[in-house]
Design a protein around this motif. Structure first.
Motif, short mmCIF file in Angstrom:
data_model
loop_
_atom_site.label_atom_id
_atom_site.label_comp_id
_atom_site.label_asym_id
_atom_site.label_seq_id
_atom_site.Cartn_x
_atom_site.Cartn_y
_atom_site.Cartn_z
N THR A 107 0.99 -1.17 0.02
CA THR A 107 0.06 0.09 -0.10
C THR A 107 0.95 1.17 0.16
O THR A 107 0.50 2.19 -0.81
N SER A 110 2.67 2.25 -3.32
CA SER A 110 1.64 2.79 -4.31
C SER A 110 1.66 4.15 -4.26
O SER A 110 1.00 5.05 -5.15
N PRO A 157 -3.11 -4.37 -8.30
CA PRO A 157 -3.75 -3.21 -7.66
C PRO A 157 -2.74 -2.25 -7.41
O PRO A 157 -3.11 -1.03 -7.46
N LEU A 161 -3.46 1.72 -8.87
CA LEU A 161 -3.53 2.83 -7.70
C LEU A 161 -2.56 3.92 -7.88
O LEU A 161 -2.91 4.93 -7.85
N SER A 162 -1.27 3.27 -8.36
CA SER A 162 -0.31 4.48 -8.41
C SER A 162 -0.51 5.20 -9.79
O SER A 162 -0.33 6.55 -9.65
N ALA A 165 -5.19 6.23 -9.58
CA ALA A 165 -5.70 6.84 -8.36
C ALA A 165 -4.69 7.46 -7.68
O ALA A 165 -4.69 7.38 -6.36
N TRP A 168 -6.13 9.22 -4.15
CA TRP A 168 -6.70 8.54 -3.02
C TRP A 168 -6.19 8.48 -1.82
O TRP A 168 -4.41 8.65 -1.96
N GLN A 172 -7.86 4.42 1.71
CA GLN A 172 -8.69 3.90 0.64
C GLN A 172 -7.60 2.98 -0.12
O GLN A 172 -8.28 1.74 -0.70
N ARG A 173 -6.52 3.28 -0.29
CA ARG A 173 -5.67 2.37 -1.07
C ARG A 173 -5.38 0.96 -0.07
O ARG A 173 -5.38 0.11 -0.60
N ILE A 176 -8.37 -1.35 -0.74
CA ILE A 176 -8.37 -1.94 -2.03
C ILE A 176 -7.16 -3.23 -2.20
O ILE A 176 -7.40 -4.26 -2.32
#
Length: 935
Positions: A107, A110, A157, A161-162, A165, A168, A172-173, A176
């Motif tokens: 996480t 990201s 994912p 995300l990177s 999103a 975010w 939130q990361r 997910i």
């Protein structure tokens, strides 16, 4: 409002949770090393027993005093190396924690800037490639489907995300990533084609965790020196003293400590002083390094934009390193433990040295100024920090080469052992054995691998291979566990001197080890080197309970220093041996063991029951027999059942249930024909002790038929006066066994008459005598002891047929001539009780006879049997009592009463058969007179 809550939650999850796991992992690492130690290879005191003969009862026939002996058991404890313990649930817990920390780390990745994100994801791909995930065999052998699933479920994912999103928030990361990662984990486990896939993943997570631990070690490589520098600079603020000398002294001492630690773990030299274990330095550097990390983050550009990321990564790295080191120590993965120790020390030496040079090159002019130099500590003007890292890398390479590149051997060794642990925990001994063997071949400082391989080879019946493993381990890197296992196996092969050789040499390697000293003492005892055995036990500084119990056992076994006043200890094996000691000496122990709540170990069970009941009983017979019958009914080895049955014989005998004892002994003869001779001799002593020489002689001859040949003079006397004189002379001639000294033959081959002979002749006929014959021996015998014995025998066996006038003569003899232990009141009470003149016994007589247990339990106690017959209200009850009694006792009164009640029951055939049998020892006129007097 939402932003502060989100920030607080982020702090808890990304900093608080890893910090808590770091703290817990640190404590567990300390506990594992200092308290668990090498307990993954358990060494426990194994139990075995040795039997000794102890007297249960003493009997006398004239001058012959003999003991009824039965086995008691001495408990000895020898330390045994068991197969390594397995804790699959703890492995799963470790894997889950590492997985959670991985998720937190992914996480955070990201959030990295573009170039650093690419490097970080590349590192993750590298780690996942070596995670062993393809061992799940999803899609078949050699398939990469498992790895592709793992990469797709975790890194995809992160990439999304990177790139898509970036705005975010961290929570939130995390949501997910947690959802995707645990869903991936579920899919991997569900579709895996192996046993316990979750355990496979948990065990194999150790390898990437170890690699991440090495990265963390490099990160804190100069934490001790740099944190000490910051502390001294701040302490010197506004003072201006020359702290450079302080730093120099601290660096030199710390560097020497690191160097000595390296030499110690390499085993290159035997240092005359102790060094700190590397993991202690790791914990110190880890906690000190957090402050240095924060200071560096303030002074240099970071690869992330959120300040929380750096702190979270630090504690995640610390937690992974602490838990991985703990797992290595707890699970006995010595190659992994050594790998972590080596890489940490390398990093500390290289980075501490280079950082100190970096410090001198950049801040030598200002470090003593008393100014806030720490604020520019990572903003050098000359020797760049990056260059310092490059120099440290070069130093690392040099250190690896200096240590013979041992880490190159440790990596495949601990990897093989990780896989071996999985197969070991899933009950696949062949695969586990092969992998443990490979692990040891890669890195030989690995006692668990060799120990597990040996145990598994023994389990697979590959005894030669197992022994080879143990010999190799002793030659290269011996351990106490493997020495114990080796000596035990040699002992089982009856190679006692070889077993002793390895124990003695083991004590040269591990001087003062109590477990080796204890086992050596037991082998000394087996070789009858009792004094050396005692000295070895006395030298034990640990395992005092085992030492004390074994010492007492050896004292009893070798009859050494049998002294009164032994200490009483709460230890069960010690107390069992204490009972054997007391029983051999004929004393009561100062305690009573609980015979109802038995330990699970067979040796302890049988020894406790046998030794305690040989000493004294304190429970009701019915409950004890129910317990024994339940133990006998279990599925077990033949010798185990035999021991329980012998304990049952002892228990009934102690309460004088003679009828039950003799019948059970006869059953034992049928059930255990190989021991039939022993049981017949036991029965013969019981019968002789109750003055039935005729039946005792029969049992002796039956014992001879079953192979018994350990004849004693007493046996010949019993045979001779038990109407088997020819057999007595035959055994005397064939086996060269002497008769008792009082049996002397004259020149004509006849036995010389003397008072002992006359007494034995009378005893041989006692139970068959009629009332008018009972006092005749007193007219022939002058010896006070023999007269007293005969009088006591009459009171015990014949009082029910003795007339009042004859009783007065016996009483006068006991009170006036002999002055025996009985008082007149006691004698009168006993006579009155037997003849129905009173229903109560004096307390001292009642305590001796225990009439509440049953008056007819001993057929040779004729007076009590007749009392039981008189007290029985039903004819059937009278008949049953007499029917059992005449199976043993040839007392004419019991037999004639049996005839009487048989006829009253309408069993004339039984009555006639009994009369016919009586004619074999009573002439017709006497038998007719008996019938007239009693019908």
């Amino acid at each position: 409002m939402a932003a502060p809550i989100s920030r607080k939650a982020g702090d808890i999850l990304f900093k608080g949770l890893p910090f808590s796991l770091s703290l817990l992992g640190s404590l567990l690492l300390l506990a594992s090393h200092f308290f668990w130690k090498d307990s993954i290879m358990p060494v426990i005191p194994g139990i075995f027993s040795e039997s000794i003969n102890v007297p249960i009862s003493y009997y006398s026939i004239g001058a012959e005093v003999f003991a009824l002996e039965m086995d008691n058991f001495l408990i000895f404890q020898n330390f045994q190396s068991l197969a390594p313990s397995a804790f699959p649930q703890l492995s799963l817990l470790y894997g889950l924690l590492i997985w959670i920390l991985f998720i937190l780390g992914l996480t955070l990745i990201s959030t990295f800037k573009r170039m650093y994100f690419i490097v970080a994801t590349g590192l993750c791909i590298f780690l996942f490639t070596f995670s062993g995930v393809n061992g799940l065999h999803i899609g078949g052998l050699y398939s990469n489907n498992s790895l592709l699933l793992l990469l797709g479920g975790t890194l995809l994912p992160v990439i999304l995300l990177s790139f898509f999103a970036p705005s975010w928030g961290i929570l939130q990361r995390l949501a997910i990533m947690a959802l995707a990662s645990f869903l991936t984990l579920f899919v991997l486990i569900y579709f895996a084609d192996i046993e316990q896939p979750a355990l496979w993943l948990a065990e194999n997570s150790t390898f990437p965790a170890a690699m991440l631990s090495v990265l963390f070690f490099m990160h804190i490589g100069h934490a001790v020196i740099s944190s000490t520098t910051v502390f001294l600079i701040r302490l010197n603020k506004g003072t201006g003293i020359k702290i450079i000398w302080h730093l120099l002294v601290i660096f030199v001492l710390f560097f020497l400590l690191l160097l000595f630690s390296l030499l110690s773990i390499m085993g290159a030299v035997n240092l005359p002083f102790p060094t700190l274990p590397p993991f202690i330095l790791f914990l110190a550097a880890g906690y000190l390094g957090y402050g240095v990390m924060k200071l560096k983050a303030e002074q240099t550009d970071q690869v992330y934009e959120i300040p929380l990321v750096g702190k979270a990564f630090y504690w995640i790295g610390f937690a992974i390193a602490a838990w991985t080191w703990t797992k290595a120590d707890f699970s006995g993965n010595q190659p992994l433990f050594e790998f972590l120790s080596h890489t940490f020390i390398y990093g500390q030496i290289a980075l501490s040295l280079l950082f100190f040079l970096y410090l001198l090159a950049n801040f030598n002019q200002v470090i003593n100024s008393g100014k806030e130099v720490e604020k520019i500590l990572f903003k050098p003007q000359f020797f760049a920090y990056f260059h310092m890292r490059i120099g440290a890398t070069m130093a690392l390479v040099i250190l690896v080469i200096f240590a013979d590149a041992v880490v190159g051997m440790q990596i495949p060794a601990f990897s093989s052992q990780i896989t071996a642990d999985y197969y070991y925990q899933t009950q696949k001994p062949l695969e586990a054995a092969i992998l443990y063997e490979n692990s040891w071949l890669e890195y030989r400082k690995n006692p668990k691998a060799k120990n597990a391989a040996a145990h598994l080879r023994f389990q697979l019946k590959n005894t030669n291979e197992a022994m080879d493993h143990l010999f190799q381990n002793f030659d290269y890197v011996p351990s106490v566990q493997n020495i114990l296992l080796l000596s035990d196996r040699l002992h089982r092969q009856d190679k006692i001197f070889e077993a002793l050789f390895y124990l003695e040499n083991g004590l040269e390697i591990f001087p003062g080890d109590a477990r080796l000293q204890n086992n050596r003492a037991l082998l000394y005892s087996k070789l009858n080197r009792a004094q050396e055995a005692m000295q070895s036990l006395q030298a034990m500084e640990k395992e005092k309970d085992v030492a004390k119990a074994n010492m007492l056992g050896l004292m009893v076994k070798h009859r050494m220093g049998m002294q009164e006043g032994l200490e009483d200890r709460e230890d069960l094996p010690y107390r069992i041996n204490y009972l054997a000691h007391a029983n051999r000496q004929g004393n009561y122990a100062p305690f009573i063991l609980d015979t109802r709540n038995l330990p699970s170990n067979f040796h302890l069970q049988t020894a406790l029951l046998r030794n305690q009941w040989s000493n004294q009983v304190n429970r009701d017979l019915k409950g004890d027999l129910e317990q024994l019958d339940s133990l006998i009914a279990m599925e077990q080895m033949s010798f185990e059942e035999r021991n329980y049955r012998e304990s049952r014989i002892l228990r009934t005998l102690q309460d004088n249930f003679l009828n039950e004892t003799l019948k059970y002994l006869n059953g034992m003869v049928q059930s255990f024909p190989n021991s039939a001779g022993y049981y017949h001799i036991l029965a013969s002593k019981i019968l002789a002790g109750n003055w039935d020489l005729e039946k005792a002689a029969v049992d002796i001859l039956m014992a001879e038929e079953k192979g018994f040949d350990n004849f004693q003079p007493l046996h010949l006397a019993i045979l001779y006066f038990g109407e088997k004189p020819i057999d007595a002379l035959r055994i005397h001639t064939l086996k060269a066994i002497d008769f008792p000294q009082w049996m002397v033959w004259n020149e004509s081959g006849r036995l010389d008459e003397n008072e002992q002979v006359q007494f034995w002749e009378a005893v041989g006929r006692l139970h068959r005598m009629l009332p008018e014959e009972l006092l005749l021996p007193l007219a022939q015998i002058d010896a006070e002891m023999l007269r007293a014995d005969w009088a006591m025998g009459l009171l015990r066996h014949k009082l029910h047929v003795i007339s009042p006038s004859d009783f007065l003569q016996i009483k006068a003899l006991l009170l006036e001539e002999i002055q025996g232990p009985w008082t007149e009141a006691q004698l009168d009470n006993w006579y009155a009780y037997v003849h129905g003149e009173t229903d109560s016994l004096l307390p001292e007589i009642e305590a001796l006879l225990l009439p509440e247990l049953g008056l007819a339990r001993n057929a040779y106690w004729g007076p009590l049997v007749m009392k039981a017959v008189e007290d029985s209200a039903e004819i059937l009850g009278k008949y049953e009592i007499l029917q059992e009694a005449i199976q043993f006792n040839k007392d004419p009164m019991l037999w004639i009463q049996y005839v009487k009640y048989s006829r009253q029951m309408g069993l004339d055939n039984y009555a006639s058969e009994a009369l016919s049998t009586m004619r074999t020892w009573i002439d017709g006129a006497q038998l007719e007179k008996l019938q007239m007097e009693n019908f």
